[in-house]
Enzyme design. Structure first.
Site, PDB file in Angstrom:
ATOM      1  N   ASP A 285       0.593  -1.205   0.071  1.00 54.05           N
ATOM      2  CA  ASP A 285      -0.115   0.148  -0.021  1.00 54.05           C
ATOM      3  C   ASP A 285       0.792   1.288   0.035  1.00 54.05           C
ATOM      4  O   ASP A 285       1.976   1.208   0.462  1.00 54.05           O
ATOM      5  CB  ASP A 285      -0.901   0.069   1.208  1.00 54.05           C
ATOM      6  CG  ASP A 285      -2.114   1.018   1.068  1.00 54.05           C
ATOM      7  OD1 ASP A 285      -2.588   1.407   0.010  1.00 54.05           O
ATOM      8  OD2 ASP A 285      -2.482   1.695   2.098  1.00 54.05           O
TER       9      ASP A 285
ATOM     10  N   HIS B  27       2.033   3.748  -9.137  1.00 54.93           N
ATOM     11  CA  HIS B  27       1.949   2.409  -9.454  1.00 54.93           C
ATOM     12  C   HIS B  27       2.922   1.694 -10.195  1.00 54.93           C
ATOM     13  O   HIS B  27       3.470   0.692  -9.974  1.00 54.93           O
ATOM     14  CB  HIS B  27       0.426   1.940 -10.154  1.00 54.93           C
ATOM     15  CG  HIS B  27      -0.767   2.370  -9.296  1.00 54.93           C
ATOM     16  ND1 HIS B  27      -0.949   1.789  -8.170  1.00 54.93           N
ATOM     17  CD2 HIS B  27      -1.899   3.179  -9.428  1.00 54.93           C
ATOM     18  CE1 HIS B  27      -1.997   2.445  -7.613  1.00 54.93           C
ATOM     19  NE2 HIS B  27      -2.457   3.178  -8.675  1.00 54.93           N
TER      20      HIS B  27
ATOM     21  N   LEU C 268      10.738 -20.076  -5.185  1.00 54.38           N
ATOM     22  CA  LEU C 268       9.684 -19.219  -4.547  1.00 54.38           C
ATOM     23  C   LEU C 268       8.261 -19.439  -5.214  1.00 54.38           C
ATOM     24  O   LEU C 268       8.315 -19.276  -6.436  1.00 54.38           O
ATOM     25  CB  LEU C 268      10.314 -17.816  -4.586  1.00 54.38           C
ATOM     26  CG  LEU C 268       9.257 -16.914  -4.102  1.00 54.38           C
ATOM     27  CD1 LEU C 268       8.965 -16.745  -2.780  1.00 54.38           C
ATOM     28  CD2 LEU C 268       9.679 -15.493  -4.352  1.00 54.38           C
TER      29      LEU C 268
HETATM   30  C1  IPE Z   1      -5.324  -2.651  -0.146  1.00 60.13           C
HETATM   31  O1  IPE Z   1      -5.080  -1.433  -0.220  1.00 60.13           O
HETATM   32  C2  IPE Z   1      -5.385  -3.357  -1.376  1.00 60.13           C
HETATM   33  C3  IPE Z   1      -4.073  -3.828  -2.168  1.00 60.13           C
HETATM   34  C4  IPE Z   1      -3.054  -3.217  -1.600  1.00 60.13           C
HETATM   35  C5  IPE Z   1      -4.149  -4.157  -3.194  1.00 60.13           C
HETATM   36  P1  IPE Z   1      -6.415  -0.301  -0.391  1.00 60.13           P
HETATM   37  O2  IPE Z   1      -5.503   1.030  -0.529  1.00 60.13           O
HETATM   38  O3  IPE Z   1      -7.197  -0.867  -1.365  1.00 60.13           O
HETATM   39  O4  IPE Z   1      -6.959  -0.474   1.099  1.00 60.13           O
HETATM   40  P2  IPE Z   1      -7.641   0.844   1.863  1.00 60.13           P
HETATM   41  O5  IPE Z   1      -8.861   1.126   0.917  1.00 60.13           O
HETATM   42  O6  IPE Z   1      -6.941   1.689   2.254  1.00 60.13           O
HETATM   43  O7  IPE Z   1      -8.285   0.015   3.072  1.00 60.13           O
HETATM   44  C1  IPE Z   2      -1.641   0.337  -3.473  1.00 63.42           C
HETATM   45  O1  IPE Z   2      -1.503   1.712  -3.305  1.00 63.42           O
HETATM   46  C2  IPE Z   2      -1.866  -0.178  -4.834  1.00 63.42           C
HETATM   47  C3  IPE Z   2      -3.417  -0.640  -4.844  1.00 63.42           C
HETATM   48  C4  IPE Z   2      -4.041  -0.622  -3.952  1.00 63.42           C
HETATM   49  C5  IPE Z   2      -3.719  -1.058  -6.283  1.00 63.42           C
HETATM   50  P1  IPE Z   2      -2.638   2.863  -3.385  1.00 63.42           P
HETATM   51  O2  IPE Z   2      -3.184   2.958  -4.862  1.00 63.42           O
HETATM   52  O3  IPE Z   2      -3.860   2.296  -2.640  1.00 63.42           O
HETATM   53  O4  IPE Z   2      -1.976   3.835  -2.835  1.00 63.42           O
HETATM   54  P2  IPE Z   2      -2.534   4.757  -1.463  1.00 63.42           P
HETATM   55  O5  IPE Z   2      -3.056   4.126  -0.592  1.00 63.42           O
HETATM   56  O6  IPE Z   2      -3.628   5.657  -2.187  1.00 63.42           O
HETATM   57  O7  IPE Z   2      -1.560   5.758  -1.240  1.00 63.42           O
HETATM   58 MG    MG Z   3      -4.243   2.430  -0.570  1.00 68.16          MG
END
Ligand code: IPE
Ligand code: IPE
Ligand code: MG
Length: 236
Positions: A15, A32, A126
């Protein structure tokens, strides 16, 4: 190193990609792109450290709520990664697997995913499990559907036990995660491996995913090694 300490399976909630980009005045998709680079670093590091299973939370069943352009960008990256990394998997004996709902994914991604899984199916290093269109509750729902289909008429009389759902999960052969890491500093599970995480150790890193390095993985592993896992019992 990993085997001696009972660390077989690590799950990572990757995240913080969006925040990483926003902090530098960039659009979220740039985050990303950097997140993909971090994933490559950490996959290599996990392979080098003798970890048996690494589950990466790539896209949740709730991430479809994002804008079409962000969703399309992420799907494009996944496609690119699956195709471009085949030599890397081969060199490192990495086996690619999937958890999540295949039916809800674009057909071209499903095709590439199936090909990557078939091409790497015999590798014994892995195992990287891509949690793509994954939700813990969704997985439990799909497991129940399979159980009902397999159970036939016996179902009505059954009393189910704690382990009865396991054979119907996406990857019943994979041991439960020993350690679940979340980057980006937030202390929540966000629908990741709900059933499997019953006794997982948690580790939250305040660093955003694109900034993660193999040293951060080592820190998490070292922290795990200091934990006392009791599984409901008392210290031996
Ligand atoms: C969790 O992150 C999902 C992934 C890392 C793929 P999110 O950004 O979607 O989670 P929330 O919305 O903060 O709970
Ligand atoms: C995690 O990073 C990737 C996915 C959930 C696909 P985020 O896109 O949720 O990044 P933040 O949490 O908004 O910083
Ligand atoms: Mg996120």
């Amino acid at each position: 190193m990993a085997e001696k300490t009972g660390l077989r399976h690590i799950g990572i909630i990757m995240d913080g990609n969006g925040r990483w980009a926003e902090r530098q005045g960039l659009i979220r998709t740039k985050g990303h792109l950097e997140g993909l680079k971090a994933a490559k670093r950490i996959v290599k590091a996990a392979a080098d450290r003798g970890i048996a299973y690494l589950t990466l939370y790539v896209f949740s069943t709730e991430n479809w709520k994002r804008t079409v352009s962000e969703v399309n960008f992420i799907m494009g990256l996944v496609k690119q990664y699956l195709k471009a990394e085949l030599d890397f998997y081969r060199e490192n004996h990495i086996r690619i697997r999937h958890t999540g709902d295949m039916e809800g994914l674009p057909p071209d991604i499903v095709k590439d995913l199936r090909e990557a899984m078939a091409d790497t199916g015999d590798f014994e290093g892995l195992q990287v499990v891509l949690a793509l269109n994954y939700g813990g509750r969704d997985e439990i729902g799909r497991a129940l559907t399979r159980l009902v289909k397999a159970g036939g008429e016996k179902l009505a009389a059954e009393k189910f036990g704690a382990e009865d759902l396991r054979p119907f999960l996406d990857n019943p052969d994979i041991p439960d995660p020993d350690l679940i890491i979340r980057t980006g500093g937030e202390w929540r599970i966000s629908n990741f491996l709900l059933w499997e995480a019953a006794y997982s150790e948690f580790y939250v890193s305040s660093k955003l995913w694109p900034d993660w390095t193999p040293e951060d993985l080592d820190e998490a592993i070292e922290n795990f090694q200091g934990r006392q896992r009791r599984f409901g019992g008392v210290k031996a």
